[in-house]
Write an enzyme that holds these catalytic residues in place. Structure first.
Site, short mmCIF file in Angstrom:
data_model
loop_
_atom_site.label_atom_id
_atom_site.label_comp_id
_atom_site.label_asym_id
_atom_site.label_seq_id
_atom_site.Cartn_x
_atom_site.Cartn_y
_atom_site.Cartn_z
N GLU A 4 -0.28 0.44 -5.39
CA GLU A 4 -1.15 1.31 -5.12
C GLU A 4 -2.43 1.24 -5.77
OE1 GLU A 4 -1.47 3.78 -2.77
OE2 GLU A 4 -3.21 4.07 -3.81
N ASP A 26 -4.26 -4.55 -6.28
CA ASP A 26 -4.80 -4.88 -5.11
C ASP A 26 -3.56 -5.61 -4.42
OD1 ASP A 26 -5.62 -5.83 -2.54
OD2 ASP A 26 -7.68 -6.04 -3.31
N GLY A 27 -2.93 -4.68 -3.36
CA GLY A 27 -1.73 -5.30 -2.96
C GLY A 27 -1.99 -6.63 -2.14
N HIS A 55 0.77 -1.35 0.13
CA HIS A 55 -0.09 -0.14 -0.02
C HIS A 55 0.91 1.31 0.00
CE1 HIS A 55 -2.45 -3.24 1.32
NE2 HIS A 55 -3.51 -2.51 1.21
N ASP A 64 0.59 -1.77 4.77
CA ASP A 64 0.25 -0.47 5.44
C ASP A 64 -1.09 0.09 5.01
OD1 ASP A 64 0.43 2.02 6.88
OD2 ASP A 64 1.67 2.90 5.55
N SER A 120 6.96 5.72 2.71
CA SER A 120 7.74 4.59 2.52
C SER A 120 8.41 4.22 1.19
CB SER A 120 6.85 3.29 2.97
OG SER A 120 5.40 3.34 2.40
#
Ligand code: SAM
Length: 287
Positions: A119, A147-148, A42, A168, A101
């Site tokens: 993302e 979609d992570g 994310h 995250d 990050s």
């Protein structure tokens, strides 16, 4: 969905805790020459202006990086790499921008390492692409608008069998709490020895309490060592803003617990706003 923009929260106390843990873990893994794959499930937009746009409206950085930046305790050797990373993206000296990050990880990336970013937000993915392109490390960095939670497993295990995964989510959706558990389970099935750094908000909600219980059970089921670190900056009943957050780390680097024993009291002192400020550190194998 998609109302969350991390720019509102950039540099707040939760970012400080998460990024301090991230940097320490990365640098320990980089002590060996072998390549490491870093994943951010994310990613957000990469870097944020603190003085205009969303961050200037919310002013959340005032309770986070602004305080730490102004504190003499930020000169402690334990914060050296964090301070250097932030300074690198603020070449004029004043604290105007906060690296998220993906930027922190890019900054620390060695030529042999790889960075994989997920993302889902269409606008933030575009901004992330542009921001990352400016760093000149594009050949080592892969950005996916996917979609992570779902696609993390497609990267595992990393070819080098060495990896750190930052998870995250925004927890904008209640289903994110369950998705964390499901995604980490799938990931551990494929790559049990990876280091997993999962950030979570500490809220008076059952989902948030349940998540920690589930991550504890999951770590136990896979017989993996773990660490839990939480930082609370205030304890005001009825307050809507986030006052505490935590990280659950599976397969933490062995130096992380002693590092946090030194740094969490500093973060409590510097970021704490009232007598309710506190921290909590727990590991699966107490020293
Ligand atoms: N990791 C970033 C940092 O530390 O700078 C902050 C990330 S922010 C908390 C969460 C991000 O995840 C948001 O930008 C949001 O658009 C994105 N997102 C939400 N659901 C997602 C999903 N299922 N997969 C990938 N990204 C998602």
């Amino acid at each position: 969905m998609f109302s969350y923009r991390h720019a509102f929260h950039a540099g707040n106390h939760a970012d400080v805790l998460k990024h301090v843990v991230l940097i320490h873990s990365m640098q320990y893994l980089q002590e060996k020459d072998a390549a490491v794959m870093f994943v951010d499930t994310h990613a957000g937009a990469g870097i944020y202006s603190l003085r205009d746009g969303y961050a200037a409206i919310s002013q959340e950085c005032q309770g986070g990086i602004d305080r730490l930046w102004a504190s003499p305790e930020f000169d402690e050797p334990d914060f050296k790499s964090y301070r250097e990373a932030i300074s690198h993206f603020n070449p004029k000296g004043a604290l105007d921008a906060y690296p998220g990050s993906p930027f922190i990880m890019s900054h620390l990336l060695r030529p042999q390492d790889r960075l994989r970013l997920f993302e889902l937000h269409p606008s933030d993915t575009g901004i992330l692409e542009t921001n990352i392109a400016s760093l000149g490390k594009r050949s080592q960095i892969d950005i996916r608008q996917q979609d992570g939670f779902v696609f993390l497993k497609s990267l595992l295990p990393p070819p080098s069998r060495r990896g750190l995964i930052l998870m995250d989510p925004s927890y904008e959706l209640k289903s994110d709490y369950r998705a964390v558990e499901a995604s980490v389970r799938e990931a551990l099935d494929r790559f049990a020895t990876g280091t997993y750094l999962i950030w979570y908000p500490v809220l008076q909600r059952s989902e948030s309490n349940q998540l920690v219980k589930r991550l504890r059970a999951l770590s136990k089921e896979f017989e993996r060592p773990w660490l839990r670190a939480e930082l609370r900056i205030a304890h005001l009943v009825g307050e809507r803003r986030l006052q505490a957050s935590g990280v659950w780390v599976i397969n933490p680097v062995w130096t992380l617990a002693p590092f946090l024993e030194r740094t969490l009291p500093i973060l409590q002192r510097v970021l704490g706003e009232d007598a309710g400020a506190t921290f909590d550190l727990e590991t699966s194998s107490p020293a």
